[in-house]
Write an enzyme that holds these catalytic residues in place. Structure first.
Site, PDB file in Angstrom:
ATOM      1  N   ASP A 183      -9.272  77.835 -74.482  1.00 48.72           N
ATOM      2  CA  ASP A 183      -7.749  77.439 -74.261  1.00 48.72           C
ATOM      3  C   ASP A 183      -7.585  76.539 -75.511  1.00 48.72           C
ATOM      4  O   ASP A 183      -8.192  75.484 -75.462  1.00 48.72           O
ATOM      5  CB  ASP A 183      -7.574  76.607 -72.917  1.00 48.72           C
ATOM      6  CG  ASP A 183      -6.209  76.601 -72.672  1.00 48.72           C
ATOM      7  OD1 ASP A 183      -5.871  76.129 -71.323  1.00 48.72           O
ATOM      8  OD2 ASP A 183      -5.344  76.629 -73.579  1.00 48.72           O
ATOM      9  N   HIS A 185      -4.796  75.132 -76.070  1.00 47.91           N
ATOM     10  CA  HIS A 185      -4.097  74.119 -75.176  1.00 47.91           C
ATOM     11  C   HIS A 185      -2.964  73.660 -76.074  1.00 47.91           C
ATOM     12  O   HIS A 185      -2.370  72.608 -75.781  1.00 47.91           O
ATOM     13  CB  HIS A 185      -5.023  72.969 -74.810  1.00 47.91           C
ATOM     14  CG  HIS A 185      -4.689  72.440 -73.541  1.00 47.91           C
ATOM     15  ND1 HIS A 185      -4.154  71.124 -73.618  1.00 47.91           N
ATOM     16  CD2 HIS A 185      -4.832  72.858 -72.174  1.00 47.91           C
ATOM     17  CE1 HIS A 185      -4.202  70.913 -72.144  1.00 47.91           C
ATOM     18  NE2 HIS A 185      -4.568  71.787 -71.424  1.00 47.91           N
ATOM     19  N   GLU A 209      -6.281  80.957 -75.533  1.00 46.96           N
ATOM     20  CA  GLU A 209      -5.023  80.900 -74.767  1.00 46.96           C
ATOM     21  C   GLU A 209      -4.363  79.898 -75.605  1.00 46.96           C
ATOM     22  O   GLU A 209      -5.043  78.991 -76.196  1.00 46.96           O
ATOM     23  CB  GLU A 209      -5.558  80.360 -73.437  1.00 46.96           C
ATOM     24  CG  GLU A 209      -4.258  79.897 -72.656  1.00 46.96           C
ATOM     25  CD  GLU A 209      -4.586  79.598 -71.185  1.00 46.96           C
ATOM     26  OE1 GLU A 209      -5.734  80.142 -70.656  1.00 46.96           O
ATOM     27  OE2 GLU A 209      -4.176  78.552 -70.942  1.00 46.96           O
ATOM     28  N   GLU A 235       1.940  79.909 -70.062  1.00 45.24           N
ATOM     29  CA  GLU A 235       2.133  78.631 -69.005  1.00 45.24           C
ATOM     30  C   GLU A 235       3.295  77.617 -69.436  1.00 45.24           C
ATOM     31  O   GLU A 235       3.879  77.072 -68.492  1.00 45.24           O
ATOM     32  CB  GLU A 235       0.870  77.878 -68.794  1.00 45.24           C
ATOM     33  CG  GLU A 235       0.590  76.915 -70.248  1.00 45.24           C
ATOM     34  CD  GLU A 235      -0.698  76.421 -70.241  1.00 45.24           C
ATOM     35  OE1 GLU A 235      -2.018  76.934 -70.287  1.00 45.24           O
ATOM     36  OE2 GLU A 235      -0.807  75.125 -69.787  1.00 45.24           O
ATOM     37  N   HIS A 285      -1.166  81.689 -64.818  1.00 46.85           N
ATOM     38  CA  HIS A 285      -1.913  80.316 -64.943  1.00 46.85           C
ATOM     39  C   HIS A 285      -1.787  79.716 -63.540  1.00 46.85           C
ATOM     40  O   HIS A 285      -0.675  79.721 -62.802  1.00 46.85           O
ATOM     41  CB  HIS A 285      -0.749  79.426 -65.980  1.00 46.85           C
ATOM     42  CG  HIS A 285      -1.051  78.270 -66.143  1.00 46.85           C
ATOM     43  ND1 HIS A 285      -0.133  77.146 -65.738  1.00 46.85           N
ATOM     44  CD2 HIS A 285      -2.066  77.498 -67.157  1.00 46.85           C
ATOM     45  CE1 HIS A 285      -0.855  75.882 -66.123  1.00 46.85           C
ATOM     46  NE2 HIS A 285      -1.745  76.204 -66.914  1.00 46.85           N
TER      47      HIS A 285
HETATM   48  O1  LIG Z   1      -5.026  75.556 -66.854  1.00 46.49           O
HETATM   49  C1  LIG Z   1      -4.515  75.630 -68.157  1.00 46.49           C
HETATM   50  O2  LIG Z   1      -4.715  76.577 -68.845  1.00 46.49           O
HETATM   51  C2  LIG Z   1      -3.983  74.465 -68.694  1.00 46.49           C
HETATM   52  O3  LIG Z   1      -3.845  74.714 -69.784  1.00 46.49           O
HETATM   53  C3  LIG Z   1      -4.063  73.164 -68.030  1.00 46.49           C
HETATM   54  C4  LIG Z   1      -2.474  72.565 -68.200  1.00 46.49           C
HETATM   55  O4  LIG Z   1      -1.601  73.481 -67.932  1.00 46.49           O
HETATM   56  C5  LIG Z   1      -2.518  71.483 -67.199  1.00 46.49           C
HETATM   57  O5  LIG Z   1      -2.257  71.709 -66.009  1.00 46.49           O
HETATM   58  C6  LIG Z   1      -1.314  70.398 -67.774  1.00 46.49           C
HETATM   59  O6  LIG Z   1      -1.207  69.328 -67.188  1.00 46.49           O
HETATM   60 MG   LIG Z   2      -3.847  76.629 -70.863  1.00 45.62          MG
END
Ligand SMILES: O=C(O)C(=O)C[C@@H](O)[C@H](O)CO
Ligand SMILES: [Mg+2]
Length: 382
Positions: A183, A185, A209, A235, A285
């Site tokens: 991720d 992120h 991701e 997400e 997600h």
């Molecule tokens: O699970 C995922 O893939 C995330 O990137 C976690 C993110 O969404 C956190 O929940 C934000 O607080």
């Molecule tokens: Mg994520």
């Protein structure tokens, strides 16, 4: 039957549960929440009440369209999360009234079990090898971790080497006996994404991701052109109207709508179906609670292109509360050999421990993600 009351419960670790009551005693549960903005979504749910109180809960499609269109402004994380949780609760009511699990109302099972994955490594990925070994014993063989720590828009080779070394160690330790997604992120900006993807390709992660931030989605097709690593995102996209442009532009191999952020079952089912038309797989997600996960599973079990399901057991965000803390029928969520079975009970299939929820809501934390800063003091993507 008429909707008579909506009650929200913010609970640890960072979730919110919604109870919708009807005049015939049937109750539905949903999980409307944006992590870190629970109070804002709670207000949005309250502002949706005039569209719902006194209405027939069976008319999910009309209630959904009214909540989406009647307020003129639409879309976005807050409003679509409010609609998502309300939608989940309405499907829960419908299933309970008809005595059927939601997947039966959506055409029945397309598979017998759903592949699940587990997070490892925390915010700043560490101790990954040990955590994978432990989770393997529990039957998991698919994992996800953060691909990097903080990363500048243009960062050093040392930072790239650090990200690559971590992945090399995983492959060294486990070979191809496990699979793992990375991720990014949203921490990786476009200038760094190409370098990282190129350097990581030799280790064949299952996916990367959010290779860039959702607001940079125009890079997905360009990045997909230069790598064989499947790209995943979703997400931080909130309706089929956002996803349609991304699907048409290409580049995504995996779409990850969040059932508590993207309008709920009604909307995510449409997103899943649109994705299938583009040969894009579905991996909802879900770093959230049990009602959100149940909603995901019902969409997974009727969507041919569903391939992986995130769940939050042991996730680094679950401080002060764990996935099944508020669930009575914990055994229905058992993960065996990395797979979950369809939830058999009517509605979403979650028997909520309401007393536990009410008790926990009395001192719910206002969870916030940390604010990270780069060494030059500028704010860093977390
Ligand atoms: O699970 C995922 O893939 C995330 O990137 C976690 C993110 O969404 C956190 O929940 C934000 O607080
Ligand atoms: Mg994520």
């Amino acid at each position: 039957m008429k909707i008579i009351k909506l009650t929200t419960y913010r609970v640890p670790p960072r979730w919110m549960l919604l109870k919708i009551e009807t005049d015939e005693g049937v109750v539905g549960w949903g999980e409307p929440v944006i992590e870190g903005r629970a109070r804002t979504v709670e207000t949005a749910v309250q502002e949706m009440e005039p569209y719902l109180i006194g209405q027939d809960p069976s008319r999910i499609n009309d209630l959904w369209q009214t909540m989406y269109r009647a307020g003129f402004y639409r879309g976005g994380a807050i409003l679509m999360s409010a609609i998502a949780g309300i939608d989940q609760a309405l499907w829960d009511i419908k299933g309970k009234v008809l005595g059927k699990p939601v997947y039966e109302l959506l055409g029945g099972l397309v598979r017998d079990r759903m592949k699940m994955y587990s997070w490892v490594g925390g915010d700043r990925p560490s101790d990954i090898i040990e955590q994978i070994r432990t989770l393997q014993k529990g039957g998991f063989n698919t994992f996800k971790m953060n691909g990097t720590e903080e990363l500048g828009m243009l960062d050093t080779s040392a930072k790239v080497d650090e990200a690559v070394r971590r992945v090399a160690e995983i492959r060294e330790a486990f070979g191809t006996t496990i699979e793992f997604g990375l991720d990014f992120h949203g921490r990786v900006a476009a200038p760094m994404a190409k370098t990282l993807l190129r350097e990581l390709e030799q280790f064949r992660p299952l996916f990367v991701e959010e290779p860039v931030l959702a607001e940079q989605a125009e890079y997905y097709p360009r990045l997909a052109e230069m790598t064989s690593i499947p790209l995943a995102a979703g997400e931080r996209m909130y309706s089929r109207f956002e996803f349609k442009n991304v699907f048409a532009a290409g580049g995504l191999s995996i779409v990850q709508p969040d059932l508590s952020h993207a309008g709920g079952i009604t909307e995510c089912l449409k997103i899943a179906s649109m994705a299938e038309a583009y040969d894009i797989t579905l991996a909802p997600h879900c770093p959230l609670g049990p009602v959100a996960l149940a909603a995901c599973l019902h969409v997974d079990f009727v969507s041919y292109n569903a391939v992986l399901q995130e769940q939050s057991m042991g996730i680094h965000y679950n401080k002060g509360g764990e996935l099944l803390d508020y669930v009575v029928n914990k055994e229905d969520f058992k993960i065996v050999d990395g797979f979950c079975n369809p939830l058999p009970k009517p509605g979403l299939g979650v028997v909520v421990d309401e007393e536990r929820v009410i008790e926990a809501s009395k001192n719910a934390p206002d969870w916030r993600n940390p604010v990270w800063r780069h060494e030059d003091g500028s704010v860093a993507e977390w």
